[in-house]
Motif scaffolding. Structure first.
Motif, mmCIF file in Angstrom:
data_model
loop_
_atom_site.group_PDB
_atom_site.id
_atom_site.type_symbol
_atom_site.label_atom_id
_atom_site.label_comp_id
_atom_site.label_asym_id
_atom_site.label_seq_id
_atom_site.Cartn_x
_atom_site.Cartn_y
_atom_site.Cartn_z
ATOM 1 N N VAL A 91 0.838 -1.209 0.000
ATOM 2 C CA VAL A 91 0.000 0.000 0.000
ATOM 3 C C VAL A 91 0.874 1.260 0.000
ATOM 4 O O VAL A 91 0.554 2.251 -0.660
ATOM 5 C CB VAL A 91 -0.959 -0.012 1.205
ATOM 6 N N ARG A 93 3.691 1.578 -1.407
ATOM 7 C CA ARG A 93 4.167 1.775 -2.780
ATOM 8 C C ARG A 93 3.112 2.467 -3.630
ATOM 9 O O ARG A 93 3.433 3.188 -4.557
ATOM 10 C CB ARG A 93 4.518 0.427 -3.417
ATOM 11 N N LEU A 94 1.828 2.199 -3.309
ATOM 12 C CA LEU A 94 0.750 2.822 -4.077
ATOM 13 C C LEU A 94 0.605 4.307 -3.762
ATOM 14 O O LEU A 94 0.331 5.111 -4.632
ATOM 15 C CB LEU A 94 -0.593 2.138 -3.779
ATOM 16 N N TYR A 95 0.784 4.656 -2.480
ATOM 17 C CA TYR A 95 0.409 6.004 -2.054
ATOM 18 C C TYR A 95 1.581 6.921 -1.711
ATOM 19 O O TYR A 95 1.390 8.118 -1.559
ATOM 20 C CB TYR A 95 -0.530 5.940 -0.845
ATOM 21 N N ALA A 96 2.759 6.356 -1.528
ATOM 22 C CA ALA A 96 3.868 7.203 -1.088
ATOM 23 C C ALA A 96 5.049 7.058 -2.042
ATOM 24 O O ALA A 96 5.123 6.102 -2.804
ATOM 25 C CB ALA A 96 4.287 6.804 0.322
#
Lengths: 223, 257
Positions: A91, A93-96
């Motif tokens: 997650v 990796r998706l958002y930060a």
């Protein structure tokens, strides 16, 4: 600001179409936390998911430039065979950005207090541990709006307290859109209310007024 | 703010690592299984067909012939087969807004492409070391056929993903329709053995073109009959465009519960 324009959502049932939301149009002003209030099955969670973009309406749209979270504490995105750390990493990796990865993971690890379970597959977790991880994960990222669907009801007393404190702290910069069966909880965390009532959806500046209107409506219905 | 392109790259990257971890992370030897699995499968097929059915092929060793049919076919099959149920299989992930169905398919395509490219190279090196006549001086044509096959598989995968979500019966029907493809794609035979009067029944198939082109690339004396890279490219382009157009029209519906 979040603008809802002509939102309609229905589901197919053997007895024909069931409309959960029918042509809902309204504007949610900036800088208020909102409680969604209504009886079971009124469409609170559906509306929450549509606002967050997790579900799509049949018609109409949601217009906003705000960053909106996934439902706080959500566990459906977890992969059971991966460890807590690996799921958090996914997650993150998706958002930060790459540079923030380590700090996000460290935050969740510290907040969830799972000990060595953090490096064990999620399928070995109890439901309490799972929701602690889910809650910590949501809080690791900065959103303008956090969507909450009945989350503070999980965990033991100490964790509940810690979560509530973190929510209050987050409220200084972010807002919450919340679904809860506990009206006192909604009162505690929300400024405004959105009543998903029997006669359509109404917005109230004061959460107390929304709760009153809800209770009146239900009282009138049962009487 | 990140651009849409950056978000998509980050998402596909995250999904790829996640899939790699879920599929192979738990096992001893770990990621090596990504290669061992298809290698074992192929080794068995090669043994059966190579030793027991040692057929004579036109100017190409049978093992080289087979590797250049089975490996690309497995690549095609592994990308397209699970595309049918891709939307339901990844439903839980769509709660994270950056993740869209096409990202899941793209991640899967890249992963399979990586795995099978490595498998292909390993096998070809092995055959070369064993003294089979393999030539590596036409790598451009080989890479082009391989890449076009990946694009074609991805395009068809998109079509399947949309169809699998829109029609429940597609789940059962399409795999049935796909099965005969194995037998008409030239995995097991060369177009050389088909009388020229009957070639039209087979040479519409872009997979056949891909396999024959690859064989010709690693073995220049292997004959080609009306096989062209352009034809393969046309199919890849048409399927990709069709897939993208269908996907664009149905994305919202796929994200709706």
């Amino acid at each position: 600001m979040i603008q809802l324009k002509n939102l309609t959502k229905s589901y197919k049932t053997p007895k024909g179409r069931h409309f959960v939301l029918h042509d809902v149009s309204l504007t949610i002003p900036s800088d208020v936390s909102i409680g969604l209030i209504g009886r079971n099955g009124a469409g609170k969670s559906t509306l929450l998911r549509i606002i967050g973009g997790m579900d799509r309406p049949d018609n109409g749209r949601v217009i906003t430039r705000q960053r909106i979270s996934w439902p706080v504490g959500l566990a459906s995105g977890f992969q059971g065979s991966m460890t807590g750390r690996e799921n958090v990493k996914f997650v993150a990796r998706l958002y930060a950005s790459k540079a923030q990865l380590a700090s996000k993971i460290a935050f969740v690890q510290e907040f969830a207090e799972l000990g060595h379970y953090f490096d064990m597959p999620i399928k070995t977790y109890s439901s309490g541990m799972r929701s602690r991880l889910g809650f910590g994960l949501s809080m690791a990222f900065d959103f303008d709006y956090y969507l909450v669907d009945e989350v503070t009801a999980v965990g033991d007393a100490a964790f509940k307290q810690k979560s509530a404190a973190l929510i209050q702290q987050k409220r200084q910069a972010s807002q919450f859109i919340m679904v809860s069966h506990s009206l006192s909880e909604i009162k505690r965390f929300c400024d405004a209310g959105l009543l998903i009532g029997r006669n359509g959806v109404r917005y109230f500046d004061q959460v107390d007024h929304a709760i009153e209107a809800y209770q009146e409506e239900e009282h009138a219905h049962t009487a | 703010m990140r651009s849409g392109y950056q978000i998509m790259c980050a998402t596909v990257h995250a999904l790829l690592l996640r899939e790699l971890k879920t599929r192979f992370g738990e096992y001893r030897l770990g990621y090596l299984w990504a290669l061992l699995e298809p290698l074992a499968q192929l080794g068995l097929l090669l043994l059966i067909f190579g030793v027991f059915m040692h057929r004579v092929m036109p100017d190409i060793s049978f093992a080289v012939f087979l590797v250049n049919g089975i490996v690309p076919y497995l690549l095609f099959g592994s990308i397209t087969s699970r595309a049918l149920s891709a939307v339901e299989a990844n439903r839980g992930l769509f709660s994270y807004r950056p993740v869209r169905p096409i990202d899941a398919l793209l991640a899967r395509t890249l992963l399979e492409a990586l795995i099978y490219s490595a498998v292909y190279l390993l096998l070809m090196m092995l055959l070369w070391l064993l003294g089979e006549p393999v030539r590596f001086d036409n790598l451009g044509a080989l890479a082009a056929s391989w890449l076009l096959l990946i694009v074609l598989s991805f395009g068809l995968g998109l079509v399947f993903m949309v169809a699998g979500h829109a029609f429940k019966t597609a789940d059962k029907l399409l795999p049935l329709l796909m099965r005969p493809l194995y037998f008409v794609s030239g995995v097991m035979f060369s177009l050389h053995v088909i009388p020229s009067a009957y070639r039209w029944m087979l040479d519409w198939n872009p997979l056949l073109h891909a396999f024959e082109l690859m064989r010709h690339a690693v073995c220049p004396s292997y004959p080609l009959y009306d096989i062209s890279l352009g034809y393969l490219a046309l199919w890849a382009l048409v399927l990709l465009s069709l897939g993208l157009a269908l996907y664009k029209g149905r994305e919202a519906a796929m994200l709706s519960t």
